[in-house]
Write a protein that holds these residues in place. Structure first.
Motif, PDB file in Angstrom:
ATOM      1  N   ARG A  72       6.207  34.123  17.731  1.00  0.00           N
ATOM      2  CA  ARG A  72       6.339  32.675  17.658  1.00  0.00           C
ATOM      3  C   ARG A  72       7.218  32.334  16.480  1.00  0.00           C
ATOM      4  O   ARG A  72       7.129  32.948  15.423  1.00  0.00           O
ATOM      5  CB  ARG A  72       4.958  32.019  17.498  1.00  0.00           C
ATOM      6  CG  ARG A  72       4.038  32.283  18.671  1.00  0.00           C
ATOM      7  CD  ARG A  72       2.687  31.629  18.453  1.00  0.00           C
ATOM      8  NE  ARG A  72       1.937  32.289  17.405  1.00  0.00           N
ATOM      9  CZ  ARG A  72       1.188  33.347  17.595  1.00  0.00           C
ATOM     10  NH1 ARG A  72       1.109  33.899  18.772  1.00  0.00           N
ATOM     11  NH2 ARG A  72       0.523  33.892  16.598  1.00  0.00           N
ATOM     12  N   THR A  73       8.029  31.334  16.630  1.00  0.00           N
ATOM     13  CA  THR A  73       8.881  30.891  15.543  1.00  0.00           C
ATOM     14  C   THR A  73       8.674  29.420  15.287  1.00  0.00           C
ATOM     15  O   THR A  73       8.285  28.669  16.176  1.00  0.00           O
ATOM     16  CB  THR A  73      10.368  31.138  15.866  1.00  0.00           C
ATOM     17  OG1 THR A  73      10.701  30.424  17.069  1.00  0.00           O
ATOM     18  CG2 THR A  73      10.648  32.620  16.072  1.00  0.00           C
ATOM     19  N   VAL A  74       8.924  29.012  14.080  1.00  0.00           N
ATOM     20  CA  VAL A  74       8.821  27.613  13.692  1.00  0.00           C
ATOM     21  C   VAL A  74      10.174  27.204  13.148  1.00  0.00           C
ATOM     22  O   VAL A  74      10.643  27.762  12.153  1.00  0.00           O
ATOM     23  CB  VAL A  74       7.733  27.417  12.617  1.00  0.00           C
ATOM     24  CG1 VAL A  74       7.629  25.952  12.233  1.00  0.00           C
ATOM     25  CG2 VAL A  74       6.397  27.925  13.132  1.00  0.00           C
ATOM     26  N   PRO A  75      10.856  26.241  13.756  1.00  0.00           N
ATOM     27  CA  PRO A  75      12.222  25.927  13.380  1.00  0.00           C
ATOM     28  C   PRO A  75      12.409  25.587  11.912  1.00  0.00           C
ATOM     29  O   PRO A  75      13.412  25.935  11.310  1.00  0.00           O
ATOM     30  CB  PRO A  75      12.555  24.730  14.288  1.00  0.00           C
ATOM     31  CG  PRO A  75      11.642  24.881  15.467  1.00  0.00           C
ATOM     32  CD  PRO A  75      10.386  25.471  14.901  1.00  0.00           C
ATOM     33  N   ASP A  76      11.446  24.882  11.313  1.00  0.00           N
ATOM     34  CA  ASP A  76      11.655  24.427   9.946  1.00  0.00           C
ATOM     35  C   ASP A  76      11.031  25.349   8.913  1.00  0.00           C
ATOM     36  O   ASP A  76      10.941  25.008   7.751  1.00  0.00           O
ATOM     37  CB  ASP A  76      11.107  23.000   9.771  1.00  0.00           C
ATOM     38  CG  ASP A  76       9.635  22.897  10.128  1.00  0.00           C
ATOM     39  OD1 ASP A  76       9.028  21.869   9.833  1.00  0.00           O
ATOM     40  OD2 ASP A  76       9.103  23.851  10.713  1.00  0.00           O
ATOM     41  N   ALA A  77      10.561  26.510   9.303  1.00  0.00           N
ATOM     42  CA  ALA A  77      10.029  27.477   8.345  1.00  0.00           C
ATOM     43  C   ALA A  77      11.129  28.483   8.006  1.00  0.00           C
ATOM     44  O   ALA A  77      11.729  29.077   8.889  1.00  0.00           O
ATOM     45  CB  ALA A  77       8.817  28.211   8.920  1.00  0.00           C
ATOM     46  N   THR A  78      11.402  28.672   6.732  1.00  0.00           N
ATOM     47  CA  THR A  78      12.435  29.597   6.307  1.00  0.00           C
ATOM     48  C   THR A  78      11.945  31.031   6.445  1.00  0.00           C
ATOM     49  O   THR A  78      10.925  31.403   5.887  1.00  0.00           O
ATOM     50  CB  THR A  78      12.828  29.335   4.848  1.00  0.00           C
ATOM     51  OG1 THR A  78      13.257  27.980   4.720  1.00  0.00           O
ATOM     52  CG2 THR A  78      13.940  30.243   4.415  1.00  0.00           C
ATOM     53  N   VAL A  79      12.663  31.847   7.199  1.00  0.00           N
ATOM     54  CA  VAL A  79      12.277  33.244   7.372  1.00  0.00           C
ATOM     55  C   VAL A  79      12.515  33.984   6.066  1.00  0.00           C
ATOM     56  O   VAL A  79      13.605  33.920   5.501  1.00  0.00           O
ATOM     57  CB  VAL A  79      13.088  33.898   8.506  1.00  0.00           C
ATOM     58  CG1 VAL A  79      12.750  35.383   8.621  1.00  0.00           C
ATOM     59  CG2 VAL A  79      12.810  33.186   9.819  1.00  0.00           C
ATOM     60  N   PRO A  80      11.519  34.684   5.542  1.00  0.00           N
ATOM     61  CA  PRO A  80      11.688  35.371   4.262  1.00  0.00           C
ATOM     62  C   PRO A  80      12.625  36.560   4.370  1.00  0.00           C
ATOM     63  O   PRO A  80      12.583  37.315   5.338  1.00  0.00           O
ATOM     64  CB  PRO A  80      10.269  35.813   3.909  1.00  0.00           C
ATOM     65  CG  PRO A  80       9.570  35.928   5.232  1.00  0.00           C
ATOM     66  CD  PRO A  80      10.165  34.854   6.088  1.00  0.00           C
ATOM     67  N   ASN A  81      13.481  36.726   3.397  1.00  0.00           N
ATOM     68  CA  ASN A  81      14.333  37.902   3.309  1.00  0.00           C
ATOM     69  C   ASN A  81      13.830  38.744   2.143  1.00  0.00           C
ATOM     70  O   ASN A  81      12.673  39.073   2.075  1.00  0.00           O
ATOM     71  CB  ASN A  81      15.794  37.485   3.163  1.00  0.00           C
ATOM     72  CG  ASN A  81      16.318  36.841   4.428  1.00  0.00           C
ATOM     73  OD1 ASN A  81      16.185  37.393   5.505  1.00  0.00           O
ATOM     74  ND2 ASN A  81      16.905  35.671   4.302  1.00  0.00           N
ATOM     75  N   GLY A  82      14.685  39.069   1.200  1.00  0.00           N
ATOM     76  CA  GLY A  82      14.230  39.826   0.044  1.00  0.00           C
ATOM     77  C   GLY A  82      13.885  41.255   0.395  1.00  0.00           C
ATOM     78  O   GLY A  82      14.450  41.854   1.315  1.00  0.00           O
ATOM     79  N   TYR A  83      12.904  41.815  -0.350  1.00  0.00           N
ATOM     80  CA  TYR A  83      12.532  43.220  -0.193  1.00  0.00           C
ATOM     81  C   TYR A  83      11.014  43.377  -0.249  1.00  0.00           C
ATOM     82  O   TYR A  83      10.322  42.637  -0.949  1.00  0.00           O
ATOM     83  CB  TYR A  83      13.149  44.075  -1.298  1.00  0.00           C
ATOM     84  CG  TYR A  83      14.663  44.110  -1.269  1.00  0.00           C
ATOM     85  CD1 TYR A  83      15.336  45.095  -0.541  1.00  0.00           C
ATOM     86  CD2 TYR A  83      15.406  43.167  -1.956  1.00  0.00           C
ATOM     87  CE1 TYR A  83      16.720  45.136  -0.504  1.00  0.00           C
ATOM     88  CE2 TYR A  83      16.794  43.188  -1.924  1.00  0.00           C
ATOM     89  CZ  TYR A  83      17.446  44.177  -1.197  1.00  0.00           C
ATOM     90  OH  TYR A  83      18.817  44.202  -1.156  1.00  0.00           O
ATOM     91  N   VAL A  84      10.523  44.367   0.477  1.00  0.00           N
ATOM     92  CA  VAL A  84       9.134  44.803   0.379  1.00  0.00           C
ATOM     93  C   VAL A  84       9.140  46.183  -0.260  1.00  0.00           C
ATOM     94  O   VAL A  84       9.874  47.079   0.174  1.00  0.00           O
ATOM     95  CB  VAL A  84       8.448  44.850   1.753  1.00  0.00           C
ATOM     96  CG1 VAL A  84       7.132  45.622   1.677  1.00  0.00           C
ATOM     97  CG2 VAL A  84       8.198  43.445   2.279  1.00  0.00           C
ATOM     98  N   VAL A  85       8.315  46.347  -1.296  1.00  0.00           N
ATOM     99  CA  VAL A  85       8.226  47.619  -2.006  1.00  0.00           C
ATOM    100  C   VAL A  85       6.853  48.235  -1.768  1.00  0.00           C
ATOM    101  O   VAL A  85       5.825  47.564  -1.930  1.00  0.00           O
ATOM    102  CB  VAL A  85       8.454  47.431  -3.519  1.00  0.00           C
ATOM    103  CG1 VAL A  85       8.196  48.736  -4.267  1.00  0.00           C
ATOM    104  CG2 VAL A  85       9.862  46.927  -3.790  1.00  0.00           C
ATOM    105  N   VAL A  86       6.843  49.501  -1.364  1.00  0.00           N
ATOM    106  CA  VAL A  86       5.608  50.285  -1.294  1.00  0.00           C
ATOM    107  C   VAL A  86       5.634  51.212  -2.496  1.00  0.00           C
ATOM    108  O   VAL A  86       6.527  52.053  -2.618  1.00  0.00           O
ATOM    109  CB  VAL A  86       5.527  51.107   0.002  1.00  0.00           C
ATOM    110  CG1 VAL A  86       4.153  51.781   0.111  1.00  0.00           C
ATOM    111  CG2 VAL A  86       5.802  50.241   1.219  1.00  0.00           C
ATOM    112  N   ASP A  87       4.681  51.036  -3.404  1.00  0.00           N
ATOM    113  CA  ASP A  87       4.739  51.835  -4.631  1.00  0.00           C
ATOM    114  C   ASP A  87       4.103  53.214  -4.429  1.00  0.00           C
ATOM    115  O   ASP A  87       3.625  53.548  -3.336  1.00  0.00           O
ATOM    116  CB  ASP A  87       4.125  51.079  -5.819  1.00  0.00           C
ATOM    117  CG  ASP A  87       2.607  50.936  -5.746  1.00  0.00           C
ATOM    118  OD1 ASP A  87       1.949  51.653  -4.965  1.00  0.00           O
ATOM    119  OD2 ASP A  87       2.063  50.096  -6.496  1.00  0.00           O
ATOM    120  N   GLU A  88       4.094  53.994  -5.478  1.00  0.00           N
ATOM    121  CA  GLU A  88       3.611  55.375  -5.401  1.00  0.00           C
ATOM    122  C   GLU A  88       2.124  55.473  -5.068  1.00  0.00           C
ATOM    123  O   GLU A  88       1.645  56.526  -4.639  1.00  0.00           O
ATOM    124  CB  GLU A  88       3.883  56.073  -6.735  1.00  0.00           C
ATOM    125  CG  GLU A  88       3.246  55.391  -7.925  1.00  0.00           C
ATOM    126  CD  GLU A  88       3.721  55.958  -9.255  1.00  0.00           C
ATOM    127  OE1 GLU A  88       4.258  57.081  -9.259  1.00  0.00           O
ATOM    128  OE2 GLU A  88       3.548  55.273 -10.278  1.00  0.00           O
TER     129      GLU A  88
END
Length: 205
Positions: free
Chosen positions: A9-25
């Protein structure tokens, strides 16, 4: 029991997050809205076991000539089963940190979308579209998940509430039982995704 995903599902006025996801040690997941924010927070090369962008590209850290951390070249696409299991384990270990319980992802695309959305929302990210909290037909529009928690904290009967996130996902809030000597409303709240398509007008389809 594993819950399977529904149609995206998508919401037109919601900004899709970009950036980065980090999985730590240690297998913990964190969201960073930008490369600079991530590099400012990380301290050494081996701290990140996996760094993901929105497309699922896997990166490592490296050092430049001045001994400053830098993002290395892509190592390829992240392995789906490993990432899903790591995320599931982390959610189970840290329910207070990751209270949004989305449907079980069966594709890499769904997994990445859920990761970036839920982690950004759990990090108190404000989106163009607010949250929607419906309690017995009384609707409010909190700006962040923390605000939703605050509004629900005083309720004794969370089954009367339905929560809708800025990306169109619906949840039933559930209070995690705390110590038996605590008041009923003292436990932490987590949010279990439920079926249904949410329209920003406040109606369900």
């Amino acid at each position: 029991m594993k819950r399977t995903e529904t149609t995206a599902r998508t919401v037109p006025d919601a900004t899709v997050p970009n950036g980065y996801v980090v999985v730590d040690e240690n297998g913990n997941f964190s969201y960073y809205p930008s490369r600079s924010a991530m590099l400012e927070d990380l301290e050494y090369v081996d701290e990140a076991a996996c760094i993901l962008d929105r497309a699922g590209n896997d990166y490592g850290l490296t050092m430049d000539n001045d001994r400053n951390l830098r993002l290395g070249p892509s190592l390829g696409t992240v392995e789906f089963n490993w990432l899903r299991q790591a995320w599931t384990n982390n959610q189970h270990r840290n329910m207070q940190t990751h209270p949004l319980q989305r449907f079980y992802p069966t594709t890499l695309e769904a997994l990445l979308g859920g990761l970036f959305e839920t982690l950004s929302l759990e990090h108190a990210r404000v989106t163009d579209a607010p949250w929607v909290l419906d309690v017995d037909g009384e609707v409010t529009h909190p700006a962040t998940l923390k605000d939703v928690d605050g509004l629900l904290a005083g309720l004794d009967h969370l089954e009367r509430a339905t929560v809708h996130d800025p990306f169109g996902h619906n949840y039933q809030p559930i209070r995690h039982a705390g110590h038996r000597f605590f008041f009923p409303a003292a436990g932490s709240i987590y949010y279990v995704e439920i079926p249904g398509r949410f329209k920003r007008s406040g109606l369900h389809a």
